[in-house]
Design a protein around this motif. Structure first.
Motif, mmCIF file in Angstrom:
data_model
loop_
_atom_site.group_PDB
_atom_site.id
_atom_site.type_symbol
_atom_site.label_atom_id
_atom_site.label_comp_id
_atom_site.label_asym_id
_atom_site.label_seq_id
_atom_site.Cartn_x
_atom_site.Cartn_y
_atom_site.Cartn_z
ATOM 1 N N GLU A 24 0.833 -1.201 0.000
ATOM 2 C CA GLU A 24 0.000 0.000 0.000
ATOM 3 C C GLU A 24 0.870 1.254 0.000
ATOM 4 O O GLU A 24 0.522 2.264 -0.620
ATOM 5 C CB GLU A 24 -0.921 -0.006 1.218
ATOM 6 N N ILE B 115 -4.313 -0.041 6.553
ATOM 7 C CA ILE B 115 -4.414 0.348 5.144
ATOM 8 C C ILE B 115 -5.406 1.498 4.943
ATOM 9 O O ILE B 115 -5.114 2.437 4.182
ATOM 10 C CB ILE B 115 -4.731 -0.877 4.265
ATOM 11 N N ARG C 39 -4.475 5.099 3.185
ATOM 12 C CA ARG C 39 -5.228 5.647 2.053
ATOM 13 C C ARG C 39 -5.809 7.013 2.358
ATOM 14 O O ARG C 39 -5.753 7.942 1.524
ATOM 15 C CB ARG C 39 -6.323 4.666 1.653
#
Length: 331
Positions: free
Chosen positions: A110, A320, A324
């Motif tokens: 990620e 994650i 983001r």
């Protein structure tokens, strides 16, 4: 466990040597582990928390394994992904292991979309060794005396406060962003190369605050060079008596760094269990526990490969979305 076919109904018909002829070579190699030196790759540079952990657990390895050798090797860079990549492409025979960390083993893809391996699929989780506490600190003259005060200050300033992080996507960087998200406050990141540089920057008044590992911060806390506001554990910790938790102000807030042992994907399950047993034995030793509690405030975990695999999946699922939402990229 050594397989002895004479105990499985063959009686005296076969000697031990003949019995071993019926055991596949792969199984015999796994049962004998370790029969040669084991490499333990630390995906960070010397002197940090992961490196300290590796060298402490390497000391009793020979005693626990009846003469085995554990060789610590630092392969730093890319937020741990360079060392992680070296392990991911190794043979899954138990002779190349790594100190597992959130970046290379959970969220690295990620952070670096071009990463050549998927952290969740490229490794065999073996055992979760420790969680290491984090502490929220500020420079001495910032003017915030507690978590609520820091949040109020961050919201009142026309120019954002700055926070220091050891590298982009480091677990402490993610903890900083989680803190800001929960607080509804703004602050700008200033990236450094290590926890030591983060502390130096706070003392030099180059930046305002940080969430950093207790092991890195403790000497500066003891010398009064930084101000301690709170710990990121759910409960107060013995190493900092009287210091509250961030959760006392932001309910359910929790962040730690964690480390374990992992190997390449494809390791045989019985080999993973054997290796987990060795490292569970190491972290149960009194001298290991005393050292890591004293130097890092470690919380010992242990357990099975399945336990560690489930934990890593939960960590990926938890962090994650933070990566983001904050648009964090380590490229």
């Amino acid at each position: 466990m050594t397989i002895n076919l004479s105990r499985r109904g063959l009686g005296g018909l076969l000697g031990l040597g003949a019995a071993n002829a019926f055991v596949p070579a792969k199984a015999r190699a796994q049962e004998a582990w370790p029969s040669r030196p084991v490499r333990l790759i630390v995906p960070f540079g010397p002197g940090g928390a992961a490196d300290t952990l590796a060298r402490v657990i390497a000391q009793p390895f020979a005693q626990v394994t009846n003469g085995g050798s554990l060789v610590v090797e630092n392969r730093s860079g890319g937020g741990g992904t360079i060392g992680g990549g070296a392990v991911a492409t190794s043979r899954p025979d138990g002779y190349t292991l790594m100190i597992a960390d959130m970046g290379p083993n959970a969220v690295g893809k990620e952070l670096i979309p071009a990463l050549s391996f998927d952290p969740v699929r490229a490794f065999t989780p073996i055992v979760h060794l420790v969680n290491l506490p984090l502490v929220l600190i500020t420079r001495q003259d910032l003017g915030a005396n507690d978590v609520a005060g820091l949040i109020a200050l961050a919201k009142s300033r026309p120019q954002p406060l700055t926070y220091a992080a050891p590298s982009v996507g480091h677990p402490t960087h993610l903890a900083d962003e989680l803190f800001l998200k929960r607080a509804g406050a703004r602050s700008e990141a200033i990236q450094y190369r290590s926890g030591a540089e983060v502390l130096r920057a706070l003392v030099a008044k180059e930046t305002d605050w940080a969430i950093i590992s207790l092991s890195s911060a403790m000497p500066f806390i003891q010398e009064g060079k930084v101000k301690t506001l709170a710990v990121a554990e759910k409960e107060p910790i013995a190493a900092l008596p009287g210091v509250p938790t961030i959760a006392a102000t932001l309910p359910d807030f929790e962040a730690t760094t964690w480390h374990g042992i992992a190997g390449p994907a494809g390791m045989a399950p019985d080999l993973s269990v054997r290796i987990a047993g060795v490292f569970n034995g190491i972290i149960a030793r009194p001298e290991v526990r005393e050292n890591l509690v004293r130097t890092q405030g470690a919380e010992f975990v242990g357990g099975t490969p399945a336990d560690f695999a489930a934990f890593i999946r939960r960590e990926a699922d938890r962090w994650i979305p933070i990566i983001r939402s904050a648009n964090i990229r380590a490229e």
